[in-house]
Write an enzyme that holds these catalytic residues in place. Sequence first.
Site, PDB file in Angstrom:
ATOM      1  CB  SER A   4     -11.005 -22.355 -46.450  1.00 46.18           C
ATOM      2  OG  SER A   4      -9.816 -22.647 -45.752  1.00 46.18           O
ATOM      3  CE1 TYR A  50      -8.073 -18.613 -49.242  1.00 48.44           C
ATOM      4  CE2 TYR A  50      -7.757 -19.569 -47.059  1.00 48.44           C
ATOM      5  CZ  TYR A  50      -8.074 -19.710 -48.403  1.00 48.44           C
ATOM      6  OH  TYR A  50      -8.422 -20.945 -48.893  1.00 48.44           O
TER       7      TYR A  50
END
Length: 263
Positions: A139, A152
């Site tokens: 990501s 995350y």
Amino acid sequence: MHPKRIVITGGASGLGFALAQLAAKAGWRVCIVDRDEERGEAVIGSLQRLQPDSFFMPCDVTRISDLERVAQTLTDRWQGIDVVVNNAGVAQVGKITETSISDWQWIIDINLLGVVRGCKAFIPLLQKEGGGHLINVASMAGLLDVPNMSAYNATKSAVVSLSETLENELAPDNIHVAAVCPSFFKTNLGKGMRSNIEGMEAKLDKLMASSKLNANDIAKTIMRTIERKQSYTLPHRQGRVAWYLKRFLPRSWYRRVLHKATK
């Protein structure tokens, strides 16, 4: 020459399924694996209409035995694999002081160790084949440092580092390794998200809805990455700009830009 054979974790929905559809349309044999067995059984028919030799297997990436069973099935059914996509992932949002250790363990087990398990299960098949492609979906969170997303960000950053390391490690085996780093786009990431920030679900939905790219667009960039053997895929222009700013601006300037962007 046989059609390419691809296995995709988290392949029953979102980006994984979009990629599966593109691969099947290209004539590739597709194996989607997912812990959502009901969803997998519901969508596999649409892939088989595009490429009959496609199939679904239930699989939880937190269990190495599940992934090893998939690897053995790929060996028995297709005699190997050409492309591995470690795509399964979850989201967690919250300040570090308010994020429990169990939430850290949960996201690390899926986002990082899930990729590690996929690598350990499937890389031997690529080595036996004499080469292939290993695509790890990370990501932009793995390249940037948006606040209130420490767990995350850390897992996705680790996936980027793992991919870079494996690119060096597996080069003698003729295995191309890439890290895919999209920004927010319309997907089902929020479905299993854990958050301790009020209103985060609505904010995430707004961010995903504002994206100019959808899952199919990201999947197309992954197909190009495989074709061109690129090391990184940063599909979103805004994400690429932010990464360049982080790399080339003094840290204090970059932090001011980040603060304005995340207010």
